[in-house]
Write an enzyme that holds these catalytic residues in place. Structure first.
Site, PDB file in Angstrom:
ATOM      1  N   LYS A 171      -2.933  -6.084  11.854  1.00 16.20           N
ATOM      2  CA  LYS A 171      -4.265  -6.841  12.346  1.00 16.20           C
ATOM      3  C   LYS A 171      -4.860  -7.674  11.216  1.00 16.20           C
ATOM      4  CE  LYS A 171      -7.024  -7.592  15.815  1.00 16.20           C
ATOM      5  NZ  LYS A 171      -6.666  -7.529  17.228  1.00 16.20           N
ATOM      6  N   HIS A 190      -2.858  11.531  -3.434  1.00 12.97           N
ATOM      7  CA  HIS A 190      -2.579  10.312  -2.331  1.00 12.97           C
ATOM      8  C   HIS A 190      -3.056   9.126  -2.902  1.00 12.97           C
ATOM      9  CE1 HIS A 190      -1.745  12.498   1.126  1.00 12.97           C
ATOM     10  NE2 HIS A 190      -2.320  13.549   0.860  1.00 12.97           N
ATOM     11  N   GLU A 246      -2.735   6.294  -1.793  1.00 13.58           N
ATOM     12  CA  GLU A 246      -3.057   5.584  -0.783  1.00 13.58           C
ATOM     13  C   GLU A 246      -4.424   5.212  -0.230  1.00 13.58           C
ATOM     14  OE1 GLU A 246      -1.324   7.949  -0.451  1.00 13.58           O
ATOM     15  OE2 GLU A 246      -1.234   8.865   1.661  1.00 13.58           O
ATOM     16  N   CYS A 258       2.438  13.551  -1.896  1.00 12.22           N
ATOM     17  CA  CYS A 258       2.013  14.807  -1.297  1.00 12.22           C
ATOM     18  C   CYS A 258       3.142  15.685  -0.705  1.00 12.22           C
ATOM     19  CB  CYS A 258       0.937  14.301  -0.161  1.00 12.22           C
ATOM     20  SG  CYS A 258       0.135  15.815   0.329  1.00 12.22           S
ATOM     21  N   TYR A 259       3.264  15.590   0.584  1.00 13.91           N
ATOM     22  CA  TYR A 259       4.368  16.296   0.993  1.00 13.91           C
ATOM     23  C   TYR A 259       5.846  15.676   0.514  1.00 13.91           C
ATOM     24  CZ  TYR A 259       7.605  18.161   4.782  1.00 13.91           C
ATOM     25  OH  TYR A 259       8.609  18.928   5.361  1.00 13.91           O
ATOM     26  N   GLY A 311       2.444  14.440   4.917  1.00 16.96           N
ATOM     27  CA  GLY A 311       2.706  15.160   6.197  1.00 16.96           C
ATOM     28  C   GLY A 311       1.956  16.351   6.288  1.00 16.96           C
ATOM     29  N   ASP A 345      -5.151 -11.998  18.978  1.00 21.52           N
ATOM     30  CA  ASP A 345      -3.697 -11.852  18.698  1.00 21.52           C
ATOM     31  C   ASP A 345      -3.210 -13.098  19.482  1.00 21.52           C
ATOM     32  OD1 ASP A 345      -4.417  -9.578  17.457  1.00 21.52           O
ATOM     33  OD2 ASP A 345      -3.943  -8.377  19.170  1.00 21.52           O
TER      34      ASP A 345
END
Ligand code: XMP
Length: 516
Positions: free
Chosen positions: A372, A175, A177, A87-88, A60, A233
């Site tokens: 998606k 991070h 990710e 991280c945060y 964050g 979609d």
């Protein structure tokens, strides 16, 4: 939203702001584990009630010491659920469990070399002694909380990773990710599969099975109506619902006449002939063109087309007996954006359906737990053709926004034809689908040219092709000159009424992707 299916293990991602939570949730799903994002201030009671198999604390933008900084309920760390903080998240863990976070002015941003200090680390198992990681922080943990071991460092960050395996608490300052962290996805997999012991069962097969089961429970023997546009979609919603409830589903395809060449035929062919879906194909081009005659303001065009869509749709929907549900292709990012009270951008238009007086259907949103890329994978798995599953973004009002000025049937035909050439040529060259979007635009100007011995006074076609990751920013695609030459020759030779071809070399910003 509530959990997917009771027996499906869920990982909750506590969102401390910024955009990291969505990326983390996607990475967890790539590790074949179902994940949901929850606000950082979820209570320990609520977490316990949800029975997640693991928790991840996101990064964050705040400093843990800043006034109004987001803080989690510390009792969550006592629930015995495996927790991984990034991280945060490492700082939150340190703050609540008795570690120290000295205030410094030295942050670390970008690539850093990660050095594993403890070969017996559970989280970093299998990592080489040195690898690349991605850092983006100012504060960092100075002293870990009692019980924790420091498992990695970088040149500027003494506690780059820490863990207390006895309490199943793990955290990294970097991070994992982001793609720049070399072993990031491996760390996430180790945490989920080995440490938390979650089986990687979130597969396309399971997504479809569970969604189908859920839809069946929800609608019982009721009838469902679904608006089909030919986009990814709505097509996946239709195919999925059809798998679940067969003939209880009716699709309404409002064909406003502003689709690309052969697109309407393809929608009809796919759904009526291949899937045998009950399909109402409303060919409404004339009706739309009457309304749009002489209208050249882009916003006015959009409004007319949008309003008319719902009019046509409800005209058809109300002709059917006993319809209780209206299916919508809402995706998980839409849910996060409109449902998270801390999200900076609030997007609520998704649920604003203009029901006519006295008409109401309950909403069914079978894709609302999916990202998606998962929707595309579901579509492929259900047998939808690549042209639909990998369709480029296309505005709802269709070619109407790519014709500058008023819209006529002749202009639509001209643009459709030129656009088909652009799509065919760039598509054949861009076999790996690296160009984000490419199309033709018909501007409202004429210029002088010469063809054979004759002077011409006709429209140009503008070719637009952009590279982008998310349509927020874009760069014009560096297409080979030969490809541009081929498109130019073909458009001028094959499309009547075009005497010039231009290539748009504007990035976004300052331009937009579409013209309008
Ligand atoms: P701009 O032109 O603003 O477009 O750079 C950003 C992206 O959004 C797409 N776009 C739309 N997509 N309905 C959609 O579903 C719309 O009305 C619409 N208008 C623009 C555009 O193609 C690009 O990918």
């Amino acid at each position: 939203m509530s959990g997917y299916h009771d027996e499906q293990a869920v990982v909750l991602v506590l969102d401390f702001g910024a955009q990291y939570a969505q990326l983390i949730a996607r990475r967890v799903r790539e590790a074949r584990v179902y994940s949901e994002i929850v606000p950082f201030d979820i209570t320990a009671d609520e977490v316990a009630r949800r029975k997640p198999a693991a928790l991840i604390l996101s990064g964050g933008p705040a400093s843990v010491y800043a006034e109004g900084a987001p803080h989690m309920d510390p009792a969550i760390l006592e629930l015995g659920i495996p927790v991984l903080g990034f991280c945060y998240g490492i700082q939150e863990m340190a703050l609540h469990l008795g570690g120290e976070i000295p205030k410094t002015d030295i942050g670390e941003y970008g690539f850093a070399e990660l050095e594993v200090l403890d070969a017996s680390s559970r989280l970093l198992e299998g990592l080489p002694e040195r690898s690349q990681c991605w850092m983006s922080h100012r504060d960092s943990v100075g002293t870990p909380p009692p019980g924790f071991t420091v498992t990695a460092r970088t040149a500027t960050t003494a506690v780059a990773a820490m863990e207390d395996a006895s309490r199943n608490l793990y955290a990294t300052q970097f991070h994992p990710e982001v793609a720049h962290t070399e072993y990031g996805q491996q760390i996430i997999r180790t945490f989920l599969h080995d440490i938390a012991g979650i089986a990687p069962t979130w597969t396309m097969f399971n997504i479809i099975e569970e969604t189908v089961e859920r839809v069946r429970e929800q609608v019982g023997s009721d009838r469902v109506i679904c608006g089909l546009s030919g986009g990814v979609d709505s097509s996946v919603v239709a195919a999925l619902l059809h798998r679940a409830i067969g003939d209880q589903l009716t699709c309404v395809f409002v064909d406003h006449g502003m689709l690309r060449l052969n697109e309407a035929e393809q929608v009809v062919h796919t759904f009526r002939d291949t899937f045998h879906v009950n399909l109402i194909h409303v060919e409404a081009e004339e009706r739309y063109l009457r309304l749009l005659a002489g209208v050249s303001d882009p916003e006015a065009k959009r409004r007319i087309i949008g309003e008319e869509f719902w009019k046509v749709f409800f005209e058809e929907a109300t002709k059917l007996e006993g319809v209780k549900w209206l299916a919508q292709g809402t995706l998980y990012p839409d849910v996060i954006e409109s449902g998270n009270k801390h999200a900076a951008k609030i997007k609520s238009h998704h649920n604003l359906i203009p029901f006519p007086e006295g008409v109401h259907f309950d909403l069914i949103e079978p894709l609302k737990a999916l990202f998606k890329d998962e929707v595309r994978a579901v579509g492929s798995e259900l047998g939808l053709p690549d042209e639909i599953v990998h369709r480029q973004p296309f505005p709802g009002p269709g070619l109407a926004v790519r014709i500058i000025g008023d819209i006529t049937h002749e202009k639509l035909e001209k643009l459709r034809h030129a656009d088909a050439i652009v799509r065919e040529e760039i598509g054949a060259w861009d076999t790996k689908r690296e160009v984000w979007q490419y199309f033709a635009v018909l501007p409202d100007i004429k210029s002088v040219g010469v063809m054979g011995d004759e002077r011409t006074y006709e429209n140009p076609i503008i070719i637009r092709a952009v590279a982008s990751a998310d349509a927020m920013t874009a760069d014009w695609a560096r297409l080979p000159h030969e490809l541009l030459a081929r498109m130019s020759n073909r458009i001028i030779n094959e499309v009547d009424g075009i005497n010039r071809v231009a290539y748009d070399i504007t990035s976004k910003p300052p331009g937009t992707i579409e013209w309008e």
